[in-house]
Scaffold this motif. Structure first.
Motif, short mmCIF file in Angstrom:
data_model
loop_
_atom_site.label_atom_id
_atom_site.label_comp_id
_atom_site.label_asym_id
_atom_site.label_seq_id
_atom_site.Cartn_x
_atom_site.Cartn_y
_atom_site.Cartn_z
N GLY A 1 -64.33 39.69 51.63
CA GLY A 1 -65.44 38.94 51.05
C GLY A 1 -66.44 38.51 52.12
N ALA A 2 -67.70 38.30 51.70
CA ALA A 2 -68.70 37.71 52.59
C ALA A 2 -69.72 37.00 51.72
CB ALA A 2 -69.40 38.78 53.43
N CYS A 3 -70.25 35.87 52.24
CA CYS A 3 -71.22 35.11 51.45
C CYS A 3 -72.48 34.85 52.27
CB CYS A 3 -70.63 33.76 51.04
SG CYS A 3 -69.21 33.94 49.98
N LEU A 4 -73.56 34.70 51.53
CA LEU A 4 -74.84 34.38 52.16
C LEU A 4 -75.41 33.16 51.44
CD1 LEU A 4 -77.19 35.22 54.10
CD2 LEU A 4 -78.15 36.46 52.17
N PHE A 5 -75.84 32.17 52.24
CA PHE A 5 -76.50 31.00 51.67
C PHE A 5 -77.98 31.04 52.07
CE2 PHE A 5 -72.06 30.04 51.68
CZ PHE A 5 -71.87 29.39 50.46
N THR A 6 -78.84 31.21 51.10
CA THR A 6 -80.28 31.37 51.36
C THR A 6 -81.05 31.15 50.07
OG1 THR A 6 -81.95 32.89 52.23
CG2 THR A 6 -80.27 33.86 50.84
N GLU A 7 -82.37 30.94 50.20
CA GLU A 7 -83.25 30.92 49.02
C GLU A 7 -84.15 32.15 49.02
OE1 GLU A 7 -83.25 28.41 46.47
OE2 GLU A 7 -81.34 28.24 47.52
N SER A 8 -83.89 33.11 49.93
CA SER A 8 -84.79 34.25 50.09
C SER A 8 -84.23 35.52 49.45
CB SER A 8 -85.04 34.48 51.59
OG SER A 8 -85.33 35.83 51.84
N GLY A 9 -84.98 36.09 48.54
CA GLY A 9 -84.58 37.36 47.91
C GLY A 9 -84.52 38.49 48.92
N ARG A 10 -85.42 38.46 49.89
CA ARG A 10 -85.42 39.50 50.91
C ARG A 10 -84.12 39.46 51.71
NH1 ARG A 10 -85.19 39.55 56.00
NH2 ARG A 10 -85.70 41.49 57.04
N SER A 11 -83.69 38.26 52.06
CA SER A 11 -82.45 38.13 52.83
C SER A 11 -81.25 38.62 52.01
CB SER A 11 -82.21 36.67 53.23
OG SER A 11 -83.23 36.23 54.08
N VAL A 12 -81.27 38.29 50.72
CA VAL A 12 -80.17 38.71 49.85
C VAL A 12 -80.10 40.23 49.79
CG1 VAL A 12 -79.30 38.72 47.47
CG2 VAL A 12 -80.21 36.61 48.45
N ARG A 13 -81.28 40.84 49.66
CA ARG A 13 -81.31 42.30 49.57
C ARG A 13 -80.83 42.93 50.88
NH1 ARG A 13 -83.50 46.55 46.77
NH2 ARG A 13 -84.17 48.26 48.10
N TYR A 14 -81.26 42.39 52.00
CA TYR A 14 -80.86 42.93 53.30
C TYR A 14 -79.33 42.79 53.48
CZ TYR A 14 -80.81 44.02 58.22
OH TYR A 14 -80.53 44.62 59.42
N PHE A 15 -78.84 41.64 53.06
CA PHE A 15 -77.38 41.35 53.13
C PHE A 15 -76.61 42.36 52.29
CE2 PHE A 15 -74.06 38.78 50.81
CZ PHE A 15 -73.19 38.54 51.87
N ARG A 16 -77.03 42.50 51.03
CA ARG A 16 -76.31 43.40 50.11
C ARG A 16 -76.31 44.84 50.63
NH1 ARG A 16 -79.62 43.86 45.26
NH2 ARG A 16 -80.38 45.74 46.27
N GLU A 17 -77.43 45.27 51.18
CA GLU A 17 -77.55 46.68 51.57
C GLU A 17 -76.87 46.99 52.89
OE1 GLU A 17 -78.84 49.07 49.52
OE2 GLU A 17 -78.75 47.35 48.17
N ASN A 18 -76.64 46.00 53.75
CA ASN A 18 -76.17 46.30 55.10
C ASN A 18 -74.78 45.79 55.44
OD1 ASN A 18 -78.53 47.68 56.47
ND2 ASN A 18 -79.48 45.91 55.47
N ILE A 19 -74.22 44.92 54.62
CA ILE A 19 -72.91 44.37 54.98
C ILE A 19 -71.80 45.33 54.54
CG2 ILE A 19 -72.44 43.00 52.89
CD1 ILE A 19 -72.14 40.92 55.70
N GLU A 20 -70.78 45.47 55.41
CA GLU A 20 -69.68 46.40 55.09
C GLU A 20 -68.49 45.63 54.56
OE1 GLU A 20 -69.20 48.65 58.67
OE2 GLU A 20 -71.26 49.37 58.52
#
Ligand code: NAD
Length: 487
Positions: A416-435
């Motif tokens: 598992g991995a989590c991201l805490f942010t209010e930015s859609g761009r950050s969420v997209r970058y996280f989803r696309e690059n995290i293994e």
């Protein structure tokens, strides 16, 4: 609570009978909050596994041919009984595992959801047809069970993890042999009693208690074509390699080291609440626990202050007591190992911000250890690399989201991995690059529900098809293709 099967010397459940294991060897099962012995669990042998396989194979002949809606109806009844016994089951979980009663109630809910998903077997088992693959030729795919399935489970979710396995495996027509954790064996017996009360025929669900010998017997037994395993990484790897080398279908869910990335634009109070609950809930003994926080940029200072304050405010104690959040870890040895990890972290140069060894709960009665926080952790440290599986949180500081993701990807684990942010761009970058296979945004424990696969990556999973959801249905069934000419 029924007393015959959950007290004193536990029995195995084979062919609908409660019988003594063919062994003289028993382990004590203490209540981790008090040290009081709740029961003794047998370390069963190959002979016990063999008896269970005979019963399950005989039952398979009729169960696999029982109409799917009839099988589903038993699952519906089982669901009702589990709901009726919700608090009783939760209490038993807290007694043998130590987690708080609230969390145990949540675990029961997760187990019930698995039964609800499995009760959809008539839809889940449907095949596919194409009436015209060539002139006058049709083709169809039909789904069938596999046979006797073996399930091997860990101590940390005595209800939810077995329920990932046996309700679905059984609903789609298999019979099942469960080897529960020898550290938390009581709940499984109660689950069997209630399944029997729901009308499950004899031999469809069996329990063989024990440890390594039972696991090895299941891995090698010719009468068991498929195995579901959940537990630590080394054992998962061993189970996967050994089981598959014996020609079996194996899914093995393993350990974890989950990271939560906190961005400077995160809603800090809610992030802290989520992280504290994910790091210290169930005493950190969750495969989806938050073990590492990555503080990005200037968020580090206020985040760490708030995390420490929240950890200081947690109430520690017996999970059955009102208001307790943090219960004990599972065994005295595990408490000692955790204390050693804290020492290792200090020797490695991490900054110990909060030392759980100094909490008042560190007495001899019960296996308690308080919430612990390390700051300035780096990726060469053992406390970053290894799964501690206890209330110990490591904080790593980086400057950018890109660095945070690269660092997370260095881990051997990918649960598992989590991201805490209010930015859609950050969420997209996280989803696309995290293994990592199970992602959370602005929440701490992104565990999928029963109708989605539990999708760990890397060393957190061995196999092809995950537990639950459509993967679970595929894992517990095999297909026939029929191609026919009707001119
Ligand atoms: P464990 O590996 O010690 O035990 C799991 C099962 O394997 C038990 O039934 C045990 O009897 C058996 N076993 C233990 N050692 C064995 C050996 N040497 N040979 C054969 N069988 C053996 O795990 P645990 O301590 O009970 O559970 C905690 C672990 O499970 C953690 O690593 C946690 O991350 C993991 N877990 C993973 C998930 C997931 O979905 N990935 C879910 C829950 C727990």
């Amino acid at each position: 609570m029924t007393t015959t099967t959950t007290k004193n010397k536990l029995k195995n459940y084979i062919n609908g009978q409660w019988i003594n294991a063919k062994t003289e060897e028993y382990h004590q099962v203490p209540n981790p909050a008090t040290g009081e012995v709740l029961a003794e669990v047998p370390l069963s042998t190959l002979a016990d596994v063999d008896d269970a396989v005979k019963a399950a194979s005989a039952a398979y002949k009729t169960w696999s041919k029982t109409a799917v809606p009839r099988r589903a109806r038993i699952l519906f009844k089982y669901q009702q009984l589990l709901v009726e016994h919700w608090d009783e089951l939760a209490r038993l979980i807290t007694l043998e595992n130590g987690k708080s009663f609230n969390e145990a109630r949540g675990e029961v809910q997760r187990g019930i959801e698995c039964v609800e998903f499995a009760a959809g077997a008539p839809s889940l088992m449907m095949g596919k047809q194409l009436p015209d693959i060539a002139t006058d030729i049709e083709s169809g795919m039909y789904r069938y069970p596999i046979g006797v399935v073996g399930g091997i489970t860990p101590f940390n979710f005595p209800m939810m993890v077995p329920c990932w396995m046996f309700p679905l495996a059984i609903a789609v027509g298999n019979t099942f042999i469960l080897k529960p954790s020898e550290k938390t064996p009581l709940l499984a017996n109660r689950l069997a009693e209630l399944f029997e009360e729901a009308g499950l025929p004899k031999g469809v669900f069996n329990i063989v208690h024990g440890g390594r010998e039972v696991v090895n017997s299941v891995l090698e037994h010719k009468g068991i074509p498929a195995i579901s395993f959940v537990g630590s990484q080394p054992v998962a790897e061993y189970v996967y390699k050994t089981g598959t080398s014996h020609g079996k279908r194996v899914q093995a869910l393993a350990g974890a080291k989950n990271h939560s990335i906190v961005m400077p634009d995160a809603e800090l109070d809610s992030a802290v609440k989520e992280i504290v609950s994910a790091a210290y809930g169930s005493a950190g003994e969750r495969c989806m626990a938050c073990a590492v926080v990555i503080a990005v940029g200037e968020v580090a200072k206020p985040l760490i202050e708030k995390l420490k304050e929240a950890a200081d405010g947690l109430s520690i104690g017996n999970g059955l007591d009102e208001g307790v959040f943090l219960g004990p870890v599972i065994r005295k040895e595990h408490k000692e190992k955790t204390a050693q990890y804290i020492e290792v972290g200090q020797q490695e140069g991490a900054v110990l911000l909060r030392d759980g060894r100094e909490d008042a709960c560190m007495t001899d009665a019960g296996y308690f250890i308080g919430p612990t926080i390390f700051d300035n952790v780096t990726t060469d440290m053992r406390i970053w690399k290894e799964e501690i599986f206890a209330p110990v949180l490591s904080i790593v500081r980086v400057d950018t989201l890109e660095e945070a993701i690269e660092l997370t990807n260095e881990s051997d684990f990918g649960n598992g991995a989590c991201l805490f942010t209010e930015s859609g761009r950050s969420v997209r970058y996280f989803r696309e690059n995290i293994e990592v296979g199970m992602l959370g945004v602005n929440l701490g424990v992104p565990a999928p529900m029963a109708f989605f696969p539990f999708s760990g990556w890397k060393n957190s999973f061995y196999g092809d098809l995950h537990a639950n959801g459509s993967d679970g249905v595929e894992f517990y069934t095999r297909r026939k293709m029929l191609t026919a000419r009707w001119s």
